[in-house]
Every structure is written in structure tokens, then in C-alpha cells.
Design a protein around this motif. Sequence first.
Motif, PDB file in Angstrom:
ATOM      1  N   TYR A  33       2.601  14.251  11.691  1.00  0.00           N
ATOM      2  CA  TYR A  33       3.980  13.813  11.506  1.00  0.00           C
ATOM      3  C   TYR A  33       4.699  13.736  12.859  1.00  0.00           C
ATOM      4  O   TYR A  33       4.426  14.521  13.760  1.00  0.00           O
ATOM      5  CB  TYR A  33       4.762  14.808  10.639  1.00  0.00           C
ATOM      6  N   TYR A  35       8.699  13.990  14.011  1.00  0.00           N
ATOM      7  CA  TYR A  35      10.084  14.258  13.656  1.00  0.00           C
ATOM      8  C   TYR A  35      10.937  14.115  14.916  1.00  0.00           C
ATOM      9  O   TYR A  35      10.481  14.322  16.026  1.00  0.00           O
ATOM     10  CB  TYR A  35      10.264  15.699  13.162  1.00  0.00           C
ATOM     11  N   LEU A  43      15.856  18.307  11.266  1.00  0.00           N
ATOM     12  CA  LEU A  43      14.613  17.590  11.557  1.00  0.00           C
ATOM     13  C   LEU A  43      14.516  16.391  10.634  1.00  0.00           C
ATOM     14  O   LEU A  43      14.597  16.532   9.418  1.00  0.00           O
ATOM     15  CB  LEU A  43      13.419  18.511  11.325  1.00  0.00           C
ATOM     16  N   LEU A  45      12.189  12.968   9.596  1.00  0.00           N
ATOM     17  CA  LEU A  45      10.854  12.387   9.702  1.00  0.00           C
ATOM     18  C   LEU A  45      10.928  10.941  10.157  1.00  0.00           C
ATOM     19  O   LEU A  45      11.666  10.124   9.599  1.00  0.00           O
ATOM     20  CB  LEU A  45      10.153  12.476   8.339  1.00  0.00           C
ATOM     21  N   TYR A  48       4.610   9.244   9.528  1.00  0.00           N
ATOM     22  CA  TYR A  48       3.538  10.197   9.365  1.00  0.00           C
ATOM     23  C   TYR A  48       2.223   9.453   9.137  1.00  0.00           C
ATOM     24  O   TYR A  48       2.214   8.251   8.841  1.00  0.00           O
ATOM     25  CB  TYR A  48       3.813  11.198   8.239  1.00  0.00           C
ATOM     26  N   ARG A  97       0.280  16.622   2.191  1.00  0.00           N
ATOM     27  CA  ARG A  97       1.456  15.821   2.497  1.00  0.00           C
ATOM     28  C   ARG A  97       2.714  16.664   2.514  1.00  0.00           C
ATOM     29  O   ARG A  97       3.534  16.545   3.390  1.00  0.00           O
ATOM     30  CB  ARG A  97       1.603  14.681   1.484  1.00  0.00           C
ATOM     31  N   ALA A  98       2.908  17.506   1.523  1.00  0.00           N
ATOM     32  CA  ALA A  98       4.148  18.279   1.474  1.00  0.00           C
ATOM     33  C   ALA A  98       3.931  19.707   0.999  1.00  0.00           C
ATOM     34  O   ALA A  98       4.835  20.512   1.070  1.00  0.00           O
ATOM     35  CB  ALA A  98       5.161  17.602   0.563  1.00  0.00           C
ATOM     36  N   GLN A 102       3.339  23.408   7.609  1.00  0.00           N
ATOM     37  CA  GLN A 102       3.241  22.457   8.705  1.00  0.00           C
ATOM     38  C   GLN A 102       3.282  23.248  10.010  1.00  0.00           C
ATOM     39  O   GLN A 102       4.120  24.138  10.182  1.00  0.00           O
ATOM     40  CB  GLN A 102       4.384  21.439   8.661  1.00  0.00           C
TER      41      GLN A 102
ATOM     42  N   GLN B  33      10.027  25.231   1.325  1.00  0.00           N
ATOM     43  CA  GLN B  33       9.509  26.012   2.433  1.00  0.00           C
ATOM     44  C   GLN B  33      10.668  26.442   3.329  1.00  0.00           C
ATOM     45  O   GLN B  33      11.713  25.802   3.365  1.00  0.00           O
ATOM     46  CB  GLN B  33       8.511  25.182   3.253  1.00  0.00           C
ATOM     47  N   SER B  92      10.257  19.360  -1.143  1.00  0.00           N
ATOM     48  CA  SER B  92       9.594  18.118  -1.493  1.00  0.00           C
ATOM     49  C   SER B  92       9.464  18.008  -3.006  1.00  0.00           C
ATOM     50  O   SER B  92       9.463  19.014  -3.723  1.00  0.00           O
ATOM     51  CB  SER B  92       8.208  18.040  -0.852  1.00  0.00           C
ATOM     52  N   THR B  93       9.373  16.776  -3.476  1.00  0.00           N
ATOM     53  CA  THR B  93       9.009  16.517  -4.858  1.00  0.00           C
ATOM     54  C   THR B  93       7.508  16.262  -4.898  1.00  0.00           C
ATOM     55  O   THR B  93       6.832  16.320  -3.875  1.00  0.00           O
ATOM     56  CB  THR B  93       9.761  15.305  -5.413  1.00  0.00           C
ATOM     57  N   SER B  96       6.733  13.123  -2.597  1.00  0.00           N
ATOM     58  CA  SER B  96       7.437  12.883  -1.340  1.00  0.00           C
ATOM     59  C   SER B  96       6.899  13.761  -0.222  1.00  0.00           C
ATOM     60  O   SER B  96       6.139  14.700  -0.452  1.00  0.00           O
ATOM     61  CB  SER B  96       8.933  13.160  -1.516  1.00  0.00           C
ATOM     62  N   THR B  97       7.316  13.428   0.974  1.00  0.00           N
ATOM     63  CA  THR B  97       7.091  14.312   2.110  1.00  0.00           C
ATOM     64  C   THR B  97       8.212  15.351   2.137  1.00  0.00           C
ATOM     65  O   THR B  97       9.156  15.281   1.353  1.00  0.00           O
ATOM     66  CB  THR B  97       7.093  13.515   3.422  1.00  0.00           C
ATOM     67  N   LEU B  98       8.097  16.307   3.036  1.00  0.00           N
ATOM     68  CA  LEU B  98       9.123  17.329   3.148  1.00  0.00           C
ATOM     69  C   LEU B  98      10.416  16.741   3.693  1.00  0.00           C
ATOM     70  O   LEU B  98      10.399  15.938   4.629  1.00  0.00           O
ATOM     71  CB  LEU B  98       8.670  18.426   4.103  1.00  0.00           C
ATOM     72  N   PHE B 100      13.896  18.159   5.353  1.00  0.00           N
ATOM     73  CA  PHE B 100      14.472  19.365   5.927  1.00  0.00           C
ATOM     74  C   PHE B 100      15.987  19.384   5.766  1.00  0.00           C
ATOM     75  O   PHE B 100      16.654  18.343   5.870  1.00  0.00           O
ATOM     76  CB  PHE B 100      14.138  19.460   7.415  1.00  0.00           C
TER      77      PHE B 100
END
Lengths: 113, 110
Positions: A33, A35, A43, A45, A48, A97-98, A102, B33, B92-93, B96-98, B100
Motif C-alpha cells: 500500500y 498512503y 492516513l 490510501l 495498493y 487486504r484489510a 499492516q 484495528q 474495514s468492511t 474494502s481496504t482499511l 483510517f
Amino acid sequence: DAGITQSPRHKVTETGTPVTLRCHQTENHRYMYWYRQDPGHGLRLIHYSYGVKDTDKGEVSDGYSVSRSKTEDFLLTLESATSSQTSVYFCAISNWRALGEQFFGPGTRLTVL
Amino acid sequence: GQQVMQIPQYQHVQEGEDFTTYCNSSTTLSNIQWYKQRPGGHPVFLIQLVKSGEVKKQKRLTFQFGEAKKNSSLHITATQTTDVGTYFCAGSTEYSTLTFGKGTMLLVSP
């Protein structure tokens, strides 16, 4: 710390010049990724990658392109840098992915004059 | 798109006082997170929560995930100067990606 490095760590450039930032990992993580971090914005994105030559856009992708020709390297390119792209850029890696941790690189501070 | 809001933006406490930061999402999350970033450093993962109502503890830090999986909190008991930094939540869902939050900057005075 995870094996993730960024280069350069600091760069000053002029508006209109191309800039490429490099992220290198030794962990063989699938996802990488980019950011950007700006005061008051947290942060965000940019792009990615989920594999070699597989990339997708993030929240703030305009003005940026990426490439991943090897598992370990993820490049971020500003084709024509603008002052609004002055920021701290972080690369991160993960295996999902999530879901899951990270790991972030040390960051690159970019100043566009 | 998905938004993750975090409050407060900034908090200054005396060493020994407690601290809490809150995170709220506009959508139901599959996981949340928490990361800590020391001044001049990079974000470092603290914990992940995935279950509704989940509570996890790490020494003086307590993390909660709301029953509706739309909010979370981080509570630090008896802060120390080593707790100084910015704390980020990221959610995230399933697809999706994270995303922040903007972070809460914590300053601790001795």
C-alpha cells in the motif's frame, strides 16, 4: 520491525518534475500500500497492490501512478509534482487486504516547491 | 465512501490520568484495528477486533468494539510519558481496504 524500506527518505523537488518513490519488502507479503499523511487528515490510501502487476486505486489516487513488477518492490510515481502533493508518504505491507496487521515503512518526506 | 471519525483530535493529560479515544464509523465494520504513531515515527499496529462487543486488554490499554460494530474505543489507564503519540483507528468492511481515522494526538506531562 518488518523488513520494509523506503527510498528516498527525504526529497525536495520542484513543481512539474516527475518523482518516483520506492518501497521494498523482504517479507514476501502479498499486499502493498501507499498512503499519504497530512496534518488533520490522518492516513489516506493512494493505491495498493495485491500481486505482481495487480494494482487498484485508493481514496486519493489522482495525480499518482504505481507499478509492481516484482513481489518485493512497489513504486509510486508523481508524473508532474504539485505543491499539494507535499506530504509524508508511507508504504505498508500485509498478507490480507484489510484483515490483519499492516506493517509500515519509515516514510518518505516529500516537499514540492 | 466509508468514513471513520475519531475524537478527540487532541488531548493533553497529566501523567497518571486516564485517557480515552473514540472511533465511529458510518457503516458496519467487519473489523477494526488500532495503531500508535510516535512523533516522527511510523504507525505501529496495536490490536485488531473482529467480534461484536469484543473487549481486549494489553496491560494498561483496553480496546472495545461496539455491539453494532460501528464504534470502538481505546482506553489507557494511568498514562505514562511513554504513551505519548497519535492513536489511529482503522476499519474495514468485508470488501474494502482499511480506512483510517484522523487520529487522536496524546500529550502526557510528567
